[in-house]
Design a protein around this motif. Structure first.
Motif, mmCIF file in Angstrom:
data_model
loop_
_atom_site.group_PDB
_atom_site.id
_atom_site.type_symbol
_atom_site.label_atom_id
_atom_site.label_comp_id
_atom_site.label_asym_id
_atom_site.label_seq_id
_atom_site.Cartn_x
_atom_site.Cartn_y
_atom_site.Cartn_z
ATOM 1 N N VAL A 2 59.792 13.839 -10.048
ATOM 2 C CA VAL A 2 58.730 12.883 -9.781
ATOM 3 C C VAL A 2 59.320 11.560 -9.316
ATOM 4 C CG1 VAL A 2 56.807 11.638 -10.775
ATOM 5 C CG2 VAL A 2 57.261 13.974 -11.475
ATOM 6 N N SER A 3 58.787 11.021 -8.235
ATOM 7 C CA SER A 3 59.334 9.808 -7.646
ATOM 8 C C SER A 3 59.036 8.572 -8.494
ATOM 9 C CB SER A 3 58.777 9.618 -6.229
ATOM 10 O OG SER A 3 57.359 9.631 -6.246
ATOM 11 N N ILE A 4 57.838 8.497 -9.047
ATOM 12 C CA ILE A 4 57.452 7.338 -9.852
ATOM 13 C C ILE A 4 56.699 7.823 -11.078
ATOM 14 C CG2 ILE A 4 56.125 5.210 -9.934
ATOM 15 C CD1 ILE A 4 56.381 4.985 -6.943
ATOM 16 N N LYS A 24 54.976 19.725 -14.422
ATOM 17 C CA LYS A 24 54.330 18.872 -15.429
ATOM 18 C C LYS A 24 55.063 18.945 -16.765
ATOM 19 C CE LYS A 24 50.348 20.975 -15.277
ATOM 20 N NZ LYS A 24 50.801 22.083 -14.417
ATOM 21 N N LEU A 185 50.154 15.621 -9.453
ATOM 22 C CA LEU A 185 51.548 15.925 -9.153
ATOM 23 C C LEU A 185 51.619 17.110 -8.200
ATOM 24 C CD1 LEU A 185 54.592 15.494 -9.809
ATOM 25 C CD2 LEU A 185 54.301 17.169 -11.650
ATOM 26 N N TYR A 186 52.365 16.938 -7.109
ATOM 27 C CA TYR A 186 52.505 18.026 -6.145
ATOM 28 C C TYR A 186 53.866 17.906 -5.468
ATOM 29 C CZ TYR A 186 51.437 21.261 -2.329
ATOM 30 O OH TYR A 186 51.455 22.318 -1.458
ATOM 31 N N ASN A 187 54.633 18.992 -5.518
ATOM 32 C CA ASN A 187 55.965 19.023 -4.908
ATOM 33 C C ASN A 187 56.846 17.864 -5.374
ATOM 34 O OD1 ASN A 187 55.559 21.393 -3.518
ATOM 35 N ND2 ASN A 187 55.093 20.408 -1.557
ATOM 36 N N GLY A 188 56.754 17.567 -6.672
ATOM 37 C CA GLY A 188 57.623 16.542 -7.243
ATOM 38 C C GLY A 188 57.193 15.116 -6.970
ATOM 39 N N LYS A 189 56.017 14.924 -6.387
ATOM 40 C CA LYS A 189 55.549 13.576 -6.074
ATOM 41 C C LYS A 189 54.128 13.359 -6.586
ATOM 42 C CE LYS A 189 58.353 12.972 -1.909
ATOM 43 N NZ LYS A 189 58.357 12.643 -0.456
ATOM 44 N N ILE A 190 53.828 12.137 -6.954
ATOM 45 C CA ILE A 190 52.468 11.768 -7.328
ATOM 46 C C ILE A 190 51.714 11.439 -6.044
ATOM 47 C CG2 ILE A 190 51.037 10.066 -8.522
ATOM 48 C CD1 ILE A 190 53.261 9.831 -10.608
ATOM 49 N N VAL A 191 50.711 12.251 -5.719
ATOM 50 C CA VAL A 191 49.994 12.093 -4.448
ATOM 51 C C VAL A 191 48.744 11.235 -4.590
ATOM 52 C CG1 VAL A 191 50.904 14.229 -3.484
ATOM 53 C CG2 VAL A 191 48.777 14.294 -4.797
ATOM 54 N N THR A 261 46.248 18.174 -1.025
ATOM 55 C CA THR A 261 47.448 19.021 -0.972
ATOM 56 C C THR A 261 47.263 20.314 -0.200
ATOM 57 O OG1 THR A 261 46.917 20.219 -3.009
ATOM 58 C CG2 THR A 261 48.109 18.128 -3.236
#
Length: 266
Positions: A2-4, A24, A185-191, A261
């Motif tokens: 997760v980026s942030i 998750k 959360l999708y593909n390691g990022k919060i969209v 997504t």
């Protein structure tokens, strides 16, 4: 990864939503120190997770998606054992079992429990130390509606007491009902991240579906309320016709996730 990681507030229920396999549970395991950080940091009140004292674990409670219990111990014995791991006062095991509807099963071995009973026992265990931060991974998974509502009621009560709750789930209805804010959360990022209401207003239609009786015939019409002419027509129908139902056409959280997504939350 997760980026942030979002900042949560005291007494907030924060939902971390995404499809199975999105990461998750991995994020929760990192935030509770069960998995080492490979990159970045997790801060609690400005202090790095890498630097927190052992007392940190006296202040958190964790309910795992897959019940990890001592199967040869009874429900009560499981709670008594885990209470001994804390350096802080703990709740009465029988009281907790009563809260989750397992009082009559206190002396039954966990190996004989159903999936739902094990889930409730793990949830009760997370409350042993009266935690300041509660990590819940699919807390209503495998529960019937009545029992799930009981668990939700306990979650609400912990929130009122000032407990911060980090909820990971792919159950959109539970997240919509419980959470003050959610992050997808999708593909390691919060969209996307906001309150459920704000997300539905942002991505949903400002429209209502009206069913009304015209003589003996039931008619249905959709009105877009951001259009002046349709708003006027809607008001005329409501004031002049025998209206039977009115439904808003807001987007569901699952529809929003699919829009962002291109895939569902199963």
């Amino acid at each position: 990864m997760v980026s942030i990681l979002p900042k949560t507030a005291k007494g907030e229920i924060f939902g971390f939503l995404g499809p199975s396999g999105a990461g998750k549970s991995t994020v929760q395991n990192i935030m509770t120190g069960l998995l080492p950080l490979q990159k970045g940091d997790v801060l609690y009140e400005g202090q790095s997770l890498k630097e927190v004292s052992p007392d940190f674990y006296n202040q958190i409670g964790v309910s795992f998606e897959h019940p990890n219990l001592y199967s040869k111990l009874t429900a009560q014995e499981n709670l008594v054992f885990f209470s001994g791991l804390f350096d802080t006062p703990t709740e009465d095991p029988i009281k907790l079992l009563d809260m989750v509807g397992l009082r009559e099963s206190a002396r039954k071995k966990a190996i004989n429990f159903s999936k739902g009973m094990k889930q409730r026992l793990v949830f009760a265990r997370a409350l042993l130390n009266n935690p300041k931060i509660l990590f819940l991974d699919e807390p209503t998974s495998g529960l019937d509606p009545t029992t799930a509502n009981k668990i939700k009621g306990i979650i609400y009560q912990k929130k009122k007491e000032g407990c911060t709750i980090f909820l990971t789930t792919h159950n959109m209805m539970a997240a919509d009902e419980l959470c003050d804010r959610i992050a997808f959360l999708y593909n390691g990022k919060i969209v996307a991240m906001d309150s459920p209401r704000a997300l539905k207003l942002q991505y949903g239609k400002k429209a209502v579906q009206v069913e009304y009786r015209d003589n003996k015939e039931i008619k249905s019409k959709l009105f877009f309320l951001n259009n002046k002419d349709e708003l006027k027509a809607f008001n005329e129908i409501v004031s002049s016709q025998n209206v039977e139902t009115i439904h808003t056409q807001e987007a569901t959280l699952e529809q929003i996730f699919i829009k962002l997504t291109g895939r569902g939350l199963e």
